[in-house]
Design a protein around this motif. Structure first.
Motif, short mmCIF file in Angstrom:
data_model
loop_
_atom_site.label_atom_id
_atom_site.label_comp_id
_atom_site.label_asym_id
_atom_site.label_seq_id
_atom_site.Cartn_x
_atom_site.Cartn_y
_atom_site.Cartn_z
N TYR A 225 0.74 -1.33 0.17
CA TYR A 225 0.06 -0.06 0.00
C TYR A 225 0.84 1.55 0.07
O TYR A 225 0.52 2.35 0.31
N LEU A 227 3.99 3.77 -2.32
CA LEU A 227 4.08 4.08 -3.56
C LEU A 227 5.60 3.94 -3.91
O LEU A 227 6.76 4.72 -3.18
N SER A 249 1.71 -3.59 -3.59
CA SER A 249 2.47 -2.25 -3.61
C SER A 249 2.19 -1.30 -4.72
O SER A 249 1.52 -2.17 -5.77
N MET A 250 2.48 -0.12 -5.02
CA MET A 250 1.66 0.80 -5.99
C MET A 250 3.05 1.28 -6.68
O MET A 250 4.32 1.66 -6.07
N GLU A 281 -3.88 -3.28 -11.72
CA GLU A 281 -3.97 -2.12 -10.99
C GLU A 281 -2.67 -1.53 -10.18
O GLU A 281 -3.05 -0.51 -9.65
N GLN A 282 -1.83 -2.33 -10.08
CA GLN A 282 -0.68 -1.84 -9.25
C GLN A 282 0.14 -0.98 -9.90
O GLN A 282 0.90 0.19 -9.29
N LEU A 283 -0.11 -0.70 -11.27
CA LEU A 283 0.73 0.27 -11.97
C LEU A 283 -0.09 1.59 -12.07
O LEU A 283 -1.13 1.86 -12.84
N LEU A 284 0.22 2.56 -11.30
CA LEU A 284 -0.52 3.54 -11.05
C LEU A 284 -0.32 4.69 -12.45
O LEU A 284 -1.39 5.40 -13.00
N LYS B 2 -4.20 6.62 -15.88
CA LYS B 2 -5.38 6.32 -15.11
C LYS B 2 -5.57 7.80 -14.58
O LYS B 2 -4.88 8.73 -14.57
N THR B 5 -3.53 9.51 -11.92
CA THR B 5 -2.40 10.21 -11.99
C THR B 5 -2.20 11.51 -12.38
O THR B 5 -1.49 12.48 -12.30
N PHE B 50 -6.21 -1.60 -0.84
CA PHE B 50 -5.37 -0.85 -1.74
C PHE B 50 -5.73 0.60 -1.91
O PHE B 50 -5.22 1.50 -2.09
N LYS B 57 -2.87 9.40 -0.52
CA LYS B 57 -2.14 9.98 -1.44
C LYS B 57 -2.62 11.24 -2.21
O LYS B 57 -2.16 11.99 -2.94
N ILE B 105 -9.02 4.09 -10.66
CA ILE B 105 -8.03 3.08 -11.46
C ILE B 105 -8.46 2.56 -12.77
O ILE B 105 -7.77 2.36 -13.69
#
Lengths: 423, 139
Positions: A225, A227, A249-250, A281-284, B2, B5, B50, B57, B105
């Motif tokens: 959780y 970045l 993780s992100m 979904e982890q790839l922001l 997304k 971002t 998540f 953030k 997302i």
């Protein structure tokens, strides 16, 4: 405290101590040598013959946490006995000479409805035992009176025998261990095979190999959780391994060269890797961006920074700008009736940059963005093409150098620098 | 990129650093969005923690402004406060999380542009990747 045995991987010796120390810090684990010494991982860089590390931990959960994400170990076991042969171990257990052993008669044994199996591992020996020879050894443990049924395919409990030979032709082992498997490491669960470069949908000439890339993630304390940012992501190798080692993780990545992110297709091919490993979904976010002209807002906390900056072996270092200062009229240059730099296909001018300057930029950026205790981990060459050694600063602002590990190749080497942010 | 971002990036121009107009960027209302709405409750459920990590953030005011630029005025005026104990979420919280997950997302800006309101430089988004490079006179 119970005693545990860590079965180490016999490779990348320089990185084994940093990895175990980092995982212990990540999960807040207290560890001791059986004699009460705290300085337990000191021999991991030099002692390349002994793949076993004995330590005391507070409980089984700590043992699981310490090893489950590890890349440079094979697994962790609860240690029931160590001696020169099995008969001595069995005698010790029967005479209750082991403090931590659950085989003490006062303590309850594993529930009888659980199934078990025995297995044997030898290290340092030239030849392995045949099945009948192994079974003969296993049968010695009959006198412990274990009531569990045997299940070779999916046992609940695995009793592990280790034999450590000093030289390949020694006739008997230096030491034997009797232990129970607590958990296997990610390495033993095939993560290196799964992440092998030739299995990924998209790689490039500079994609980092999986093993040390995963270790880098551990040394940078990639957390669930939180970045992680790779400012020179290229084909996204670090982002992929980071998401794989910690599935909660992100990650975000940027690169000066958008072609690396897109990989010659219209859509981002870095994303194909994330699709392949089911971690989309982890790839922001992915950006085409110059690290030294950073667009990430300064209030955004970045919890870990990992990168392999371009240093001229395959890719040169470049940043935005013109070679000879400012060309006077570039901002007014016209193309097809509009300002050229507003056109869709405008290619920004780039100039050469030095590694030293880039390292300072990385450290200054990390210093301003990391939370206390956060880490930045990046690779640099040991020396440049003229043989001048890369300058390593010990301290920069609130950052202090934590690890400096070297990986050697035939004709060059590189090192991983890890800095931690102090308060 | 997304939608989330948009909450991370500001103008790259160094002179805009001190200006509060350089974040968030102004998104062109012609931006082409792609929605991959996730209706699978199980996937969303596994993402509760998540998303709470992500919410941490986010600068809410910036998110509101970007959503307005893109034609969505349905967000609550302040950041929803969500119980960190994911096992005991009430139905309302679950619904908020699901909606936010889909917004942050699963909503992608595929094509379009965004502008810094301080220096007025326009950045392009192509094939889902924003290009934040600058011409020489701004770098």
């Amino acid at each position: 405290m119970p005693t545990y045995l860590i079965h180490l991987a016999q490779c990348n010796y320089d990185f084994r101590r940093p990895e175990l120390e980092s995982l212990a810090e990540l999960y807040n684990i207290n560890y001791l040598k059986p004699n009460g010494d705290k300085n337990i991982f000191e021999n991991l860089e030099t002692d390349q013959l002994n793949p076993y590390l004995i330590l005391e931990l507070e409980n089984e959960q700590d043992a699981i946490n310490l090893i489950k994400r590890s890349i440079l170990t094979m697994g962790i076991y609860e240690l029931y006995g160590r001696n020169i042969d099995y008969d001595s171990i069995i005698n010790q257990i029967n005479n209750q000479e082991f403090d931590s052993s659950p085989f003490k008669k006062s303590k309850k044994m594993e529930p009888e409805n659980m199934t078990m199996k025995f297995q044997l591992h030898t290290s340092g020996a030239r030849s392995k035992y045949t099945m009948p020879e192994q079974i003969e050894k296993f049968n010695k443990f009959e006198s412990l009176n274990l009531k569990n049924k045997i299940n070779l395919k999916k046992p609940d409990i695995i009793y592990q025998l280790f034999e450590n030979f000093e030289t390949p032709d020694a006739s008997s082992p230096l030491e034997v261990f009797f232990a129970r498997l607590v958990t296997l490491s990610l390495r033993s669960q095939n993560i290196l095979e799964n992440l092998r470069l030739n299995k990924r949908p998209y790689i490039g000439t500079t994609t980092f190999e999986p093993e040390l890339s995963l270790v880098t993630c551990n040394l940078a304390l990639v957390r669930p959780y939180k970045l992680t940012y790779d400012p020179f992501c290229g084909t996204g190798g670090f982002l992929t391994t980071c998401a794989a080692i910690e599935p909660a993780s992100m990650v975000i990545g940027s690169d000066l060269d958008g072609r690396m992110i897109r990989g010659g297709s219209s859509k981002s091919r870095v994303r194909l890797n994330f699709k392949h490993y089911k971690q989309e979904e982890q790839l922001l976010g992915l950006f085409t961006m110059d690290f030294t002209h950073n667009s990430l807002r300064s209030s955004l906390t970045i919890d870990a920074i990992i990168c392999d900056p371009p240093y001229g072996i395959r890719e040169g270092i470049k940043v935005l700008g013109c070679k000879n200062g400012q060309p006077e009229k570039s901002q007014f240059a016209m193309k097809d009736g509009q300002l050229a730099y507003l056109a869709d296909d405008y290619v920004a001018a780039k100039k050469q940059y030095s590694l030293d300057a880039l390292m300072v930029d990385i450290l200054e950026f990390a210093d301003s963005r990391l939370p206390v205790g956060g880490r930045v981990a990046f690779w640099v060459p040991l020396a440049n093409s003229k043989g001048i050694e890369t300058l390593v600063v010990e301290e920069k602002g609130g950052l202090i150098l934590k690890y400096n590990c070297v990986q050697s190749f035939n004709n060059w080497s590189r090192k991983l620098l890890v800095y931690v942010k102090r308060n | 990129m997304k939608l989330l971002t948009t909450n991370f990036i500001k103008c790259s121009v160094k002179a805009c650093e001190s200006s509060n107009k350089s974040f968030p960027l102004k998104y062109n209302n012609q931006c082409q969005l792609e929605l991959n709405y996730e209706e699978d409750d199980e996937i969303i459920q596994s993402s509760y923690e998540f998303l709470i990590g992500i919410l941490d953030k986010i600068e809410w005011d910036a998110l509101l402004k970007v959503c307005q630029d893109l034609g969505n005025n349905d967000l609550p005026p302040t950041k929803p406060i969500i119980n960190e104990d994911v096992a005991n979420l009430n139905d309302n919280e679950k619904l908020i999380i699901k909606q936010l997950f889909n917004l942050l997302i699963n909503t992608e800006i595929v094509e379009g542009s965004m502008q810094c309101e301080s220096c007025e430089h326009i950045y392009q988004i192509k094939n889902g990747i924003p290009n934040l490079l600058l011409p020489p006179h701004l770098s």
